[in-house]
Design an enzyme around this catalytic site. Structure first.
Site, PDB file in Angstrom:
ATOM      1  CB  SER A  15      -0.907   0.003   1.234  1.00  0.00           C
ATOM      2  OG  SER A  15      -1.566   1.248   1.326  1.00  0.00           O
ATOM      3  CB  SER A  17      -2.574   4.459   2.109  1.00  0.00           C
ATOM      4  OG  SER A  17      -3.451   4.343   1.018  1.00  0.00           O
ATOM      5  CB  THR A  62      -7.376  -1.445   0.846  1.00  0.00           C
ATOM      6  OG1 THR A  62      -7.274  -1.726  -0.539  1.00  0.00           O
ATOM      7  CG2 THR A  62      -6.280  -2.156   1.604  1.00  0.00           C
ATOM      8  CE  LYS A  66     -11.428  -0.484  -1.206  1.00  0.00           C
ATOM      9  NZ  LYS A  66     -11.331   0.356  -2.396  1.00  0.00           N
ATOM     10  CG  ASN A  87     -12.524   4.653   0.515  1.00  0.00           C
ATOM     11  OD1 ASN A  87     -13.362   5.338   1.093  1.00  0.00           O
ATOM     12  ND2 ASN A  87     -11.639   5.156  -0.306  1.00  0.00           N
ATOM     13  CG  ASP A 103     -12.340   3.915  -3.436  1.00  0.00           C
ATOM     14  OD1 ASP A 103     -11.260   4.425  -3.089  1.00  0.00           O
ATOM     15  OD2 ASP A 103     -12.708   2.769  -3.079  1.00  0.00           O
ATOM     16  CB  ALA A 125     -20.052  -4.410 -14.144  1.00  0.00           C
ATOM     17  N   GLY A 126     -17.356  -4.239 -11.630  1.00  0.00           N
ATOM     18  CA  GLY A 126     -17.022  -4.708 -10.277  1.00  0.00           C
ATOM     19  C   GLY A 126     -17.157  -3.577  -9.264  1.00  0.00           C
ATOM     20  N   GLY A 127     -16.515  -3.762  -8.114  1.00  0.00           N
ATOM     21  CA  GLY A 127     -16.622  -2.791  -7.019  1.00  0.00           C
ATOM     22  C   GLY A 127     -16.117  -1.412  -7.428  1.00  0.00           C
ATOM     23  N   GLY A 236      -4.149   5.501 -12.862  1.00  0.00           N
ATOM     24  CA  GLY A 236      -4.898   5.331 -11.611  1.00  0.00           C
ATOM     25  C   GLY A 236      -4.316   6.023 -10.393  1.00  0.00           C
TER      26      GLY A 236
HETATM   27  P1  ATR Z   1     -13.195  -4.705  -8.272  1.00  0.00           P
HETATM   28  O1  ATR Z   1     -14.403  -5.334  -7.647  1.00  0.00           O
HETATM   29  O2  ATR Z   1     -12.142  -4.281  -7.306  1.00  0.00           O
HETATM   30  O3  ATR Z   1     -13.559  -3.637  -9.241  1.00  0.00           O
HETATM   31  P2  ATR Z   1     -12.759  -7.278  -9.532  1.00  0.00           P
HETATM   32  O4  ATR Z   1     -13.932  -7.792  -8.797  1.00  0.00           O
HETATM   33  O5  ATR Z   1     -11.532  -8.056  -9.519  1.00  0.00           O
HETATM   34  O6  ATR Z   1     -12.424  -5.798  -9.125  1.00  0.00           O
HETATM   35  O7  ATR Z   1     -13.114  -7.019 -11.062  1.00  0.00           O
HETATM   36  C1  ATR Z   1     -14.331  -6.932 -11.417  1.00  0.00           C
HETATM   37  C2  ATR Z   1     -14.516  -6.447 -12.839  1.00  0.00           C
HETATM   38  O8  ATR Z   1     -13.428  -6.726 -13.706  1.00  0.00           O
HETATM   39  C3  ATR Z   1     -15.683  -7.177 -13.376  1.00  0.00           C
HETATM   40  O9  ATR Z   1     -16.338  -6.290 -14.250  1.00  0.00           O
HETATM   41  C4  ATR Z   1     -15.045  -8.338 -14.129  1.00  0.00           C
HETATM   42  O10 ATR Z   1     -15.849  -8.859 -15.157  1.00  0.00           O
HETATM   43  P3  ATR Z   1     -16.973  -9.978 -14.862  1.00  0.00           P
HETATM   44  O11 ATR Z   1     -18.168  -9.264 -14.303  1.00  0.00           O
HETATM   45  O12 ATR Z   1     -17.210 -10.584 -16.180  1.00  0.00           O
HETATM   46  O13 ATR Z   1     -16.354 -10.929 -13.867  1.00  0.00           O
HETATM   47  C5  ATR Z   1     -13.854  -7.622 -14.722  1.00  0.00           C
HETATM   48  N1  ATR Z   1     -12.746  -8.535 -15.047  1.00  0.00           N
HETATM   49  C6  ATR Z   1     -11.908  -9.120 -14.171  1.00  0.00           C
HETATM   50  N2  ATR Z   1     -10.978  -9.838 -14.826  1.00  0.00           N
HETATM   51  C7  ATR Z   1     -11.251  -9.705 -16.145  1.00  0.00           C
HETATM   52  C8  ATR Z   1     -10.654 -10.208 -17.358  1.00  0.00           C
HETATM   53  N3  ATR Z   1      -9.594 -10.991 -17.314  1.00  0.00           N
HETATM   54  N4  ATR Z   1     -11.221  -9.869 -18.528  1.00  0.00           N
HETATM   55  C9  ATR Z   1     -12.306  -9.060 -18.566  1.00  0.00           C
HETATM   56  N5  ATR Z   1     -12.918  -8.561 -17.468  1.00  0.00           N
HETATM   57  C10 ATR Z   1     -12.388  -8.867 -16.293  1.00  0.00           C
END
Ligand code: ATR
Length: 276
Positions: A15, A17, A62, A66, A87, A103, A125-127, A236
């Site tokens: 980290s 931070s 982190t 979270k 966070n 964030d 579409a993740g966190g 980032g």
């Molecule tokens: P976080 O939640 O921190 O954003 P994550 O959960 O590791 O990170 O990543 C989530 C996002 O990255 C999701 O949109 C995931 O796609 P899926 O919904 O299809 O799982 C996308 N993602 C992670 N690895 C990927 C890869 N190798 N190719 C394309 N999309 C990926």
């Protein structure tokens, strides 16, 4: 007692931070420290009890805690509620521990100057995407399209946050010249992860802005690809620094210097800083 702050996570040794907050505390002449704490799997509740007992004034959270930390706090503000993740934890004057999420707003601040009413494409579409989408909505942005490997997850995000619309990755690629800002939120391109590109950029609009929330490496393969088209790129690091600066201001009532910190961390990570 001397004030202290922390960041909890697992792993935590990487980290940035602690470096960032210690530097800001010194600069602001605040007699406090900021320490990284590795929390073992299954030990979050005990760790939070420990932080409270030992007089921690506030901490960052982190990966992977979270979401998990929410039940152990006294209150969650709207940003954290909307995103479903915390966070930053702030100790209030009446000793309540309140969870925030800085964030998404941190990301928006890292964009700097942007065109009015931009069309925005979010990849993933993740966190992280959820945090950014929520902050975009709060900041009044409306034209948001979400493209993700698993379309159902993009649709879920759209439904949960009542924002934008889900589209297929290939559709995003085909109509890329519709978008003014493209935001890459997946772990693709991160050190030790897959180096594939989420989409190709050959149809990118002139003057588009391409942002990647990954900062290690500073120039991801996606940003490298964007650089070929001479568009403005944003890594980032700005998001990391701005989310930290917002947390710092919640704890200390002072906004630290984010631009100088982006410059310092860029040098530390071996990149060249360009002030835009
Ligand atoms: P976080 O939640 O921190 O954003 P994550 O959960 O590791 O990170 O990543 C989530 C996002 O990255 C999701 O949109 C995931 O796609 P899926 O919904 O299809 O799982 C996308 N993602 C992670 N690895 C990927 C890869 N190798 N190719 C394309 N999309 C990926």
């Amino acid at each position: 007692m001397k004030k202290w702050f922390a960041v909890i996570g697992n792993p935590i040794s990487h980290s940035l931070s602690p470096y960032m907050h210690e530097a800001w505390l010194q600069e602001s002449k605040i007699d406090a420290s900021y320490i990284p704490i590795h929390v073992e799997e299954g030990k979050l509740e005990e760790a939070v009890k420990g932080l409270k007992l030992l007089g921690c004034s506030g901490w960052n959270v982190t990966v992977p805690y979270k979401k998990e930390i929410i039940p152990f706090l006294d209150e969650i503000d709207d940003s954290a509620k909307g995103i479903g993740a915390v966070n930053t934890v702030v100790k209030s004057e009446d000793n309540r521990f309140i969870g925030y999420n800085t964030d998404g707003l941190g990301f928006i601040q890292s964009l700097g100057l942007i065109p009015p009413t931009p069309q925005i494409l979010l990849l993933g579409a993740g966190g992280a995407a959820r945090g950014i989408a929520h902050a975009l909505k709060q900041s009044g942005f409306r034209n948001i399209f979400i493209a993700n490997r698993t379309r159902a997850n993009a649709e879920q995000l759209v439904n949960d946050l009542q924002i934008g619309q889900a589209i297929e990755l290939h559709e995003a690629e085909e109509r890329l010249d519709d978008f003014d800002i493209i935001i890459q939120t997946t772990p693709q391109g991160m050190k030790n992860q897959e180096n594939t590109l989420p989409i190709h950029l050959h149809k990118i609009k002139e003057h588009a802005i391409v942002a990647d929330i990954v900062y290690n490496p500073l120039v991801t393969p996606f940003l490298e690809e964007a650089n070929k088209y001479n568009v403005r790129t944003i890594n980032g690091l700005g998001m990391l620094v701005h989310q930290g600066a917002i947390a710092f201001s919640y704890w200390n009532g002072i906004k630290p210097n984010s631009d100088k910190m982006v410059e310092r961390l860029t040098e530390q990570l071996g990149g060249n800083y360009v002030n835009r």
